[in-house]
Scaffold this active site. Structure first.
Site, PDB file in Angstrom:
ATOM      1  N   CYS A 133       1.051  -1.247   0.062  1.00  0.00           N
ATOM      2  CA  CYS A 133      -0.017  -0.181  -0.132  1.00  0.00           C
ATOM      3  C   CYS A 133       0.952   1.354   0.129  1.00  0.00           C
ATOM      4  O   CYS A 133       1.763   1.106  -0.742  1.00  0.00           O
ATOM      5  CB  CYS A 133      -0.951   0.136   1.290  1.00  0.00           C
ATOM      6  SG  CYS A 133      -0.203  -0.177   2.731  1.00  0.00           S
ATOM      7  N   LYS A 134       0.642   2.073   0.831  1.00  0.00           N
ATOM      8  CA  LYS A 134       1.407   3.466   0.872  1.00  0.00           C
ATOM      9  C   LYS A 134       2.504   3.243   1.874  1.00  0.00           C
ATOM     10  O   LYS A 134       3.760   3.664   1.676  1.00  0.00           O
ATOM     11  CB  LYS A 134       0.723   4.731   1.116  1.00  0.00           C
ATOM     12  CG  LYS A 134       1.565   5.882   1.151  1.00  0.00           C
ATOM     13  CD  LYS A 134       0.679   7.263   1.528  1.00  0.00           C
ATOM     14  CE  LYS A 134       1.475   8.398   1.588  1.00  0.00           C
ATOM     15  NZ  LYS A 134       0.864   9.676   1.616  1.00  0.00           N
TER      16      LYS A 134
END
Length: 172
Positions: A133-134
């Site tokens: 994800c981030k």
């Protein structure tokens, strides 16, 4: 009809390797025993895996492992960020985008539907799946969802996009 009192005792145990939410119905002694057992089992785990009550574990991968995935088509790299985030930053080569909110639904879909949406074969229970994800929080949640669906070779890229971007000189 008699009413039965139910006491809700949410307890979250966090260590370097696992977290647990335990509900106790009117018996705090069971909660104490559960805590003790979990803590004993937790401290025997390695720092590169997260252990779950199902006996499955979630591996943790780094930049070097993810960089190699481009040349390993039998493994699946899933980006669980929202499409808007990918438009702003880009994505890791060979990854497919399945937002966290629908990852369970998509991994449970039939083979043909999955392939038509993502141009990849649907992963089998033993296929290596790496989530990112981030920053690594949503990827771990997605990995937990995959384990709950019966996938056995599940990993999370803890540094995720922020780590990838730093190594590749890309915007974060």
């Amino acid at each position: 009809m008699a009413k039965i009192p139910i006491r809700y005792l949410p307890t979250v145990l966090r260590t370097t390797t696992c977290s647990l939410r335990h509900l106790s119905i009117g018996n705090p002694d069971k909660l104490a025993v559960a805590k003790s057992t979990i803590l004993q089992n937790t401290f025997t785990a390695t720092t590169t895996q997260r252990l779950y009550s199902s006996g499955s574990s979630i591996g943790i991968v780094d930049y070097a492992a993810v960089k190699k995935l481009v040349n390993e088509p039998n493994k699946l790299l899933i980006d669980v960020r929202e499409p808007k985030e990918l438009q702003e930053t880009g994505q890791i080569p060979s990854s497919i985008n399945i937002p966290l909110g629908i990852v369970s639904q998509e991994l449970a879909a039939n083979d043909q539907v999955f392939k038509s949406k993502y141009a990849r074969d649907k992963p089998q229970p033993d296929t290596e799946i790496v989530f990112h994800c981030k920053a690594g929080i949503r990827s771990l949640k997605a990995a937990e969802a995959a384990v709950a669906l019966g996938f056995k070779n599940v990993k999370s890229y803890e540094g995720s996009w922020l780590d990838w971007a730093e190594h590749e000189g890309l915007p974060k």
